[in-house]
Write an enzyme that holds these catalytic residues in place. Structure first.
Site, PDB file in Angstrom:
ATOM      1  NE  ARG A  26      17.644   8.574   3.613  1.00 27.50           N
ATOM      2  CZ  ARG A  26      16.646   7.869   4.311  1.00 27.50           C
ATOM      3  NH1 ARG A  26      15.367   7.933   3.705  1.00 27.50           N
ATOM      4  NH2 ARG A  26      16.665   6.965   5.238  1.00 27.50           N
ATOM      5  CB  SER A 459       1.170   0.775   0.189  1.00 27.55           C
ATOM      6  OG  SER A 459       1.129   1.674  -0.521  1.00 27.55           O
ATOM      7  CD  GLU A 510       1.639  -3.020  -1.388  1.00 30.14           C
ATOM      8  OE1 GLU A 510       2.807  -2.402  -1.541  1.00 30.14           O
ATOM      9  OE2 GLU A 510       0.805  -3.127  -2.312  1.00 30.14           O
ATOM     10  CG  HIS A 667      -1.162   1.291  -9.978  1.00 34.32           C
ATOM     11  ND1 HIS A 667      -2.035   2.233  -9.776  1.00 34.32           N
ATOM     12  CD2 HIS A 667      -0.112   1.700  -9.188  1.00 34.32           C
ATOM     13  CE1 HIS A 667      -1.537   3.382  -9.573  1.00 34.32           C
ATOM     14  NE2 HIS A 667      -0.276   2.948  -8.938  1.00 34.32           N
ATOM     15  CB  CYS A 669       2.663   5.899 -11.227  1.00 33.17           C
ATOM     16  SG  CYS A 669       2.251   4.896  -9.765  1.00 33.17           S
ATOM     17  CG  HIS A 720       1.606  11.908  -5.992  1.00 35.38           C
ATOM     18  ND1 HIS A 720       0.702  11.499  -6.825  1.00 35.38           N
ATOM     19  CD2 HIS A 720       2.559  10.962  -6.051  1.00 35.38           C
ATOM     20  CE1 HIS A 720       1.081  10.300  -7.294  1.00 35.38           C
ATOM     21  NE2 HIS A 720       2.146   9.853  -6.789  1.00 35.38           N
TER      22      HIS A 720
END
Ligand code: GLN
Ligand code: ZN
Length: 786
Positions: A26, A459, A510, A667, A669, A720
């Site tokens: 990454r 979360s 979470e 939920h 998204c 986001h």
């Protein structure tokens, strides 16, 4: 048909549509995030990116692609290929005009700002890329958008590769797909569609093709996945007409050698009626997805002059291919009488990790069933050799693949009779709850929530401390007990924070979950997890899909202790938090030896047991997240009913065992609610939270029109982006919500989980969310008394 002035170069016998961009460790993610945090310069990111591009070229050549015939794709992106296309044609929204240089170009900082937003300037909207877990940025195109060639990056990257001795094949999002995926810019007149601007856009593509030819490109790949989908904002007829126009202009009217030869690639599905349209143009090669799509049943007129690049190696899943069967498919394709057949991948390989060799901890038997990007290149090279030189030439490699597959079919755990028997014994009644109208009063009485109840999606920020504790536990530096203590301390902090903020339904945050799918994969039989198997989800964000290789069952309760502990800390209701069967499938690499629906039922039963245990432990609200429900929706309408039937049923199997007074939440998204509204309704959840902030509550119309009658939480805080919305902004969104939906059914929540955000952003944003809710509650109360 071909009218080109010069004979076309041959399309390389072996090629791939694209390769992972993020780097085996990454590297690109780390470089970008350091740059965004102000720790490094743009030059440093450019240097990392150049090194990654070089590594990719070198690796692909090592693996058997040729350096001199445009086999190697040049498909790098700093953030997203659709954003790149927008930036290349100068389509940067007005609100970012100050970032654009006099020649139309953006520097890396400006490019990042368009992707991520700044202050009150919202970034481009983000949405799922076809039926994958990759997200692209949605360009905004209006009647006045000025198209011009505004970036020389594709040309520079070609030159960079040539200087290194590799002739690459530049990859661009094609013009039809670019416009079909765009949305009308703000202020566009009613009825305007970005595709209306095709004629204005094509000259820019033509100019870029000329520039690439002048710089030495022999082939360019134009990606046109919109052609395989019935789900884009354009009718099939409009798409076909646009395809005919686009490739008449780019391929027929612009003749070689003024332009490179063109590969039009159509990943993710069957080209259907678009294949004859492309065959009738001078496009030199067409890329077919032969994992999802079919070999045409009858000869296609015009195909004699076109090379078919056969995407027989699956770019979207990780199982080793049955090379023998793939060769048979290739031979069938050859009999179609096209101008040639070359071997390729069904999609770019950026949906799979780099290399199985990076997974030394994986069980070697399981590893022998896998092919990541590097292994897939090898498969493509082998198949090309077999196609050109005959089966005998690659006999040993075909046999090794067949043996691996046979070993997989017979391996322990792949088929478990007790799991199969339980699924077989299910009846329709197992998927049905008491009608909503009857269970709703029981829930209302039990929880006594205020109007417009506030909650979060589950979360809370994954802090460096949490990550450190998890890493230390993984390395054996913390005992299980010490690790649990740390997580409990975090849960206490998160509960106190939610109480302080005044939220109504609490979550545990979470902290113990690295990832909402991997966490369950680690606790269920039938799964394995990787160490380095990262794939790009959006921008610098990656996920590490688990490997679902065998029959699934739950050896022991998973979340019950965490949820019970949390509930013991507070009198407010605590939501139990689970990931739904479809999402577990969508975000894993799933076995390809049985229908997805059969695997979904196994996962659903494991979750059903977990839900029963949560309920028995006194957890009254249980959320089963299905953010991927729409993601797996087949692109062709004809394939959708079957998918919707099994996916909805699996959610209901998981949740329908609960008592009336237990409230089931789900939920989702994304904001394209309309398309799957019946399925969402079919889930029969009591409360549904959904993304809505970035598209400014666009979904509410669909919800109101659909007759959806249960409770709904349209997200009022776009998580986001690092932006913190003010109270006024949230109030406005919420006011909008209660205007179109009965306020008695509205919940207040962010768009999604908060785990990727920092507390500096989350605390004020949630405080604003609560303040806005109070303001709207009061104004409504006032309105009700006058
Ligand atoms: N409960 C999950 C979370 O809050 C849901 C995430 C998602 O929908 N992607 O992180
Ligand atoms: Zn979400």
């Amino acid at each position: 048909m071909t009218s080109a002035a010069t004979p076309a170069p041959r399309f390389p016998a072996a090629s791939v549509l694209g390769y992972p961009r993020i780097g085996p460790r990454r590297e690109l993610k780390k470089a970008l995030e350091a740059f965004w945090a102000g720790r490094t310069s743009a030059d440093e990111v450019e240097a990392t990116a150049a090194a990654l591009r070089r590594r990719t070229r070198t690796r692909l050549v090592e693996l058997g692609l040729r350096a001199d015939d445009a086999s190697v794709p040049s498909a790098f992106s700093f953030y997203d290929q659709v954003l790149d296309a927008a930036v290349t044609v100068g389509a940067v929204p007005e609100r970012f005009a100050d970032l654009v240089g006099p020649d139309g170009s953006l520097d890396l900082a400006g490019y990042s700002t368009v992707a991520r937003g700044r202050g009150d300037d919202l970034p481009l909207e983000m949405t799922k890329w076809f039926d994958t877990n990759y997200h692209y940025l949605v360009p905004e195109i209006g009647p006045g958008t000025l198209f011009r060639l505004a970036s020389d990056r594709p040309v520079r990257e070609l030159a960079e590769a040539l200087a290194d001795g590799v002739l690459t094949r530049p990859v661009l999002v094609g013009p039809v797909t670019f416009l079909a995926l765009s949305k009308p810019a703000e202020g566009s007149p009613e009825g305007f569609a970005p595709l209306d601007r095709l004629a204005d856009l094509l000259p820019v593509y033509a100019e870029l093709l000329r520039a690439l030819a002048a710089a030495g490109a022999t082939w360019v790949q134009l990606e046109e996945p919109a052609l395989v989908s019935d789900s884009v904002d354009a009718s099939p007829e409009a798409l076909l007409a646009a395809t005919a126009t686009a490739y008449r202009v780019l391929a027929d009217e612009l003749a070689r050698p003024e332009r490179p030869a063109l590969l039009v690639a159509a990943p993710y599905g069957d080209l259907g009626a678009a294949l004859p349209v492309l065959a009738a143009t001078s496009v030199e090669a067409v890329g077919l997805d032969l994992v999802r799509g079919r070999v045409p049943g009858a000869p296609v007129p015009g195909l004699e002059g076109t090379t078919l690049v056969a995407g027989v190696v699956d770019g979207h899943n990780v199982w080793r291919a049955d090379l023998d069967a793939k060769l048979t498919l290739l031979e069938r394709l050859e009999r179609l009488g096209a101008g040639g057949v070359a071997v390729g991948t069904s999609t770019s390989l950026f949906h799979v990790p780099h290399d199985v060799a990076d997974e030394p901890q994986l069980d070697p038997t399981l590893a022998s069933w896998l092919a990541f990007a590097d292994q897939k290149v090898d498969e493509v090279v082998t198949l090309a050799e077999g196609l050109v030189e005959g089966r005998e030439a690659v006999h040993d490699r075909l046999r090794a693949a067949s043996e691996a597959l046979a070993g997989r079919a017979a391996a322990p755990g792949v088929v478990r009779p007790e799991v199969r028997a339980r699924v077989a014994a299910l009846t329709d009644a197992d998927a049905v709850r008491t009608p909503y109208a009857e269970r709703e009063p029981a829930q209302t009485a039990r929880f006594a929530l205020p109007p417009l109840p506030t909650t979060t999606i589950g979360s809370f920020p994954q802090t460096p401390e949490i990550r450190r504790a998890r890493a230390a536990f993984g390395k054996g530096e913390l005992t299980a007990e010490q690790y649990e203590d740390e997580m409990r301390a975090e849960i206490r902090r998160v509960v106190r924070l939610q109480e302080r903020l005044g939220l109504d339904v609490l979550v545990h945050g979470e902290p113990e979950r690295n990832d909402m799918v991997q966490y369950f994969a680690e606790h269920l039989d039938g799964f394995a997890v990787t160490q380095n198997g990262w794939v790009q989800s959006y921008g610098s964000r990656c996920t590490r899909p688990s490997l679902l290789w065998g029959d699934v069952s739950r050896p022991a309760p998973i979340t019950v202790a965490w949820s019970s502990y949390t509930q013991s800390l507070t009198p407010k209701p605590v939501k139990g938090m689970l990931t739904g069967p479809v999402t577990i499938l969508a975000w894993s690499f799933v076995r390809d030896d049985q229908p997805l629906g059969a695997t979904a039922d196994q996962v659903a039963l494991a979750l059903r047991d977990e839900i029963a245990d949560l309920e028995a432990a006194g957890i009254g609200i249980i959320q089963v997240d299905e953010p991927a429900l729409r993601e797996l929706l087949p692109l062709r309408r004809a394939d959708q009913p079957d998918y919707l039937a099994w996916s909805v049923r699996s959610f209901r199997l998981a949740t329908a065992g609960v008592r009336d007074e237990t409230q089931v939440h789900t939920h989702l998204c994304y904001s394209e609610f309309g398309e799957v509204i019946d399925a969402i309704d079919g889930l029969d959840a009591d409360v549904t939270s959904i993304e809505a902030a970035r598209s400014k509550m666009e979904i509410l119309g669909d919800v109101a029109a659909s007759g959806f009658e249960r409770q709904i939480g349209p997200g009022v805080y776009d998580i986001h982006s690092p932006r913190v919305p003010g109270t006024a902004e949230v109030t406005e969104l919420l006011t909008e919500a209660v205007r179109s939906i009965d306020p008695a059914r509205v919940w207040v929540n962010p768009d999604c989980g908060l785990k990727t955000r920092r507390y500096e952003e989350v605390e004020p944003a949630l405080a604003h969310l609560v303040a806005a809710t109070r303001a709207v509650r009061e104004s409504r109360a006032v309105a009700a008394t006058v």
